[in-house]
Design an enzyme around this catalytic site. Structure first.
Site, mmCIF file in Angstrom:
data_model
loop_
_atom_site.group_PDB
_atom_site.id
_atom_site.type_symbol
_atom_site.label_atom_id
_atom_site.label_comp_id
_atom_site.label_asym_id
_atom_site.label_seq_id
_atom_site.Cartn_x
_atom_site.Cartn_y
_atom_site.Cartn_z
ATOM 1 C CD GLU A 175 -3.118 -1.026 0.262
ATOM 2 O OE1 GLU A 175 -3.725 0.057 0.261
ATOM 3 O OE2 GLU A 175 -3.473 -1.991 -0.453
ATOM 4 C CG HIS A 251 -3.601 2.564 4.419
ATOM 5 N ND1 HIS A 251 -4.347 3.387 3.613
ATOM 6 C CD2 HIS A 251 -3.316 1.468 3.687
ATOM 7 C CE1 HIS A 251 -4.516 2.804 2.436
ATOM 8 N NE2 HIS A 251 -3.907 1.644 2.456
ATOM 9 C CB CYS A 370 -4.692 9.834 2.561
ATOM 10 S SG CYS A 370 -5.168 8.958 4.028
HETATM 11 O O1 SUG Z 1 -7.800 2.897 -0.133
HETATM 12 N N1 SUG Z 1 -10.559 5.051 -0.033
HETATM 13 C C1 SUG Z 1 -9.137 4.869 0.064
HETATM 14 C C2 SUG Z 1 -8.576 5.794 1.108
HETATM 15 C C3 SUG Z 1 -7.065 5.776 1.107
HETATM 16 C C4 SUG Z 1 -6.489 6.531 2.245
HETATM 17 N N2 SUG Z 1 -5.084 6.550 2.172
HETATM 18 C C5 SUG Z 1 -4.242 6.471 3.216
HETATM 19 N N3 SUG Z 1 -4.634 6.151 4.409
HETATM 20 N N4 SUG Z 1 -2.996 6.677 2.993
HETATM 21 C C6 SUG Z 1 -8.796 3.402 0.383
HETATM 22 O O2 SUG Z 1 -9.539 2.810 1.171
HETATM 23 C C7 SUG Z 1 -12.745 4.718 -1.051
HETATM 24 C C8 SUG Z 1 -13.352 4.816 -2.431
HETATM 25 C C9 SUG Z 1 -14.842 4.694 -2.411
HETATM 26 O O3 SUG Z 1 -15.386 4.034 -1.527
HETATM 27 O O4 SUG Z 1 -15.503 5.278 -3.337
HETATM 28 C C10 SUG Z 1 -11.241 4.547 -1.073
HETATM 29 O O5 SUG Z 1 -10.710 3.965 -1.991
#
Ligand code: SUG
Length: 447
Positions: A175, A251, A370
């Site tokens: 990730e 994460h 993020c």
């Molecule tokens: O991978 N949300 C992302 C959020 C990522 C956050 N990044 C970090 N913590 N670095 C994920 O879960 C949701 C998309 C949706 O539901 O439409 C999404 O992909």
């Protein structure tokens, strides 16, 4: 010691930003599923944060979004005919695939890749590995374009080593920087690289979360250490606490953040917290590591997750010391607000908190940290990088006009099948590749 500067590479929010509930284990994504999103506001909120940091003396650059809906992937999945037909058929027969192929999730560039600066690597080049994001289908289709964008940003092989994403599949789920932190006295010094994983892929009967998926494997983190040629004596790989993954910490950057010689984390972040913190202290190559550990009594886990306190960016304060760049949700939560008040009054390196409105991203589980990928560059590396993507007054105003020209202010699942949206997306991205001097990076440009 070489002098080097840390740049925040924020993701420009894509034109299809929507709430599709795609991320099991990510509380906000599921809670806001099917809500109406505002891509224009999302992109402008991101730009405001970038510009504010730049103006505070924290240099900033921008990473381009993906081509969405991802017609090439829909075709790989058996939809055919012209693009409008692909969209129409997908919307009728497999709407879940259409939403997955339309996510603007590349905005969270902390997940784009893992970067090790040249000060840490044996061949003294900056190493980049795009993250395969194998755990979620909608994210696993990002890395090929991401790799092309990163190569267009950092072309010169003398300075930059680009690796392939790790093999897809659950064994090497990676990730990116969301599970990676670097500690150092000065950015140009040898640093300590800290990798956090959620589960072992090859060993049986090891602790792992019971409810939600652990996205990063130990084996993926280990492979990154090898690829990036990191010295063992300044590398720590630790396991995330499976219980916090089950509480919505998908994460590590939802429960811990580091910068310079400071780690700011919750007391429940790691499986063996004491041992992990000891290893970090032992392997730290600088003078001493400062660890600010927040107890559950100070901030219960649930509040940490809902406010995204630890997804604040921890950055150097222009006047010395450090500050947190926190989401407005931290202000709205009385316990977190009070904690932050006490934190800045107490004797530690964090002396300030700046609040930013990034709700459009927060509703999908993406806070300030993020939205950015940190890349430390020496002067020669900065000179070798693509200068068109570095933020300044002119680029800020150009990108604001670009967003205002092309973005819609409402987006929900039904809009994604609109062939006009695809045309808008491609027209805008074609323009953006020129503005950012990227060349051809999108599937529609490579046909
Ligand atoms: O991978 N949300 C992302 C959020 C990522 C956050 N990044 C970090 N913590 N670095 C994920 O879960 C949701 C998309 C949706 O539901 O439409 C999404 O992909």
């Amino acid at each position: 010691m070489t002098s080097a500067v840390e740049y925040n590479f924020d993701g420009l929010v894509g034109l299809t930003h929507n709430y599709a509930g795609l991320s099991v284990g990510n509380v906000a994504s599921l809670k806001n599923a099917q809500g109406s999103a505002n891509p224009k506001e999302a992109a402008l909120q991101g730009l405001i944060k970038m510009k504010a940091l730049q103006d505070m003396g924290l240099p900033q650059a921008v990473l381009a979004p993906m081509e969405r809906p991802d017609i090439a992937t829909l075709r790989r999945l058996g939809f055919c005919g012209d693009d409008a037909k692909v969209l129409r058929e997908a919307a009728i027969k497999a709407p879940q695939l259409l939403v997955a192929c339309s996510s603007a999730s590349s905005m969270w560039t902390a997940n784009a890749c893992t970067v090790s600066p040249s000060a840490d690597t044996k061949d003294s080049r900056l190493h980049i590995t795009p993250a395969n994001l194998a755990s979620k289908f909608h994210r696993s289709i990002e890395f090929e374009t991401t790799a092309r964008i990163l190569k267009a940003m950092f072309k010169d092989e003398k300075h930059f080593a680009h690796h392939q994403a790790l093999p897809l599949g659950e064994y090497f789920g990676d990730e990116g920087a969301a599970n990676h932190t670097r500690f150092c006295d000065q950015y140009g010094d040898q640093g300590l690289e800290f990798f956090v994983f959620g589960k072992y892929a090859f060993k049986q009967s090891m602790p792992e979360p019971q409810m939600f998926p652990a996205r990063q494997t130990f084996e993926a983190s280990e492979a990154l250490v090898r690829l990036h040629q990191l010295p063992e004596q300044h590398t720590v790989i630790a396991q995330q606490n499976p219980d916090v993954i089950d509480a919505g910490v998908f994460h590590n950057d939802v429960i811990a953040v580091g910068n310079g010689n400071v780690l700011f984390c919750h007391e429940m972040a790691f499986l063996d917290q004491k041992q992990t913190l000891e290893s970090l202290r032992d392997k730290y190559p600088g003078e001493s590591l400062e660890i600010i550990e927040v107890t559950s009594e100070q901030v219960p886990l649930e509040d940490a997750v809902s406010s995204y306190l630890f997804n604040s960016q921890l950055v150097n304060h222009p006047e010395g010391g450090m500050m947190l760049i926190s989401p407005a949700e931290c202000q709205a939560n009385p316990r977190v607000r009070d904690y932050l008040q006490r934190l800045v009054e107490t004797d530690n390196s964090i002396s300030d908190v700046q609040i930013f409105e990034v709700q459009q991203s927060m509703r999908n589980g993406g806070g300030p940290a993020c939205l950015r990928q940190r890349i430390v560059l020496t002067d020669p590396e900065r000179m070798a990088a693509n200068s068109a993507a570095f933020m300044n007054d002119e680029l800020f105003s150009t990108l604001n006009s670009w967003v205002n020209t092309y973005y819609r202010d409402r987006m929900s699942a039904v809009d994604l099948a609109d062939p006009q949206l695809l045309i808008e997306n491609r027209t805008a991205l074609d323009q953006l590749t020129k503005l950012l001097n990227l060349g051809s990076v999108y599937p529609f440009q490579l046909i």
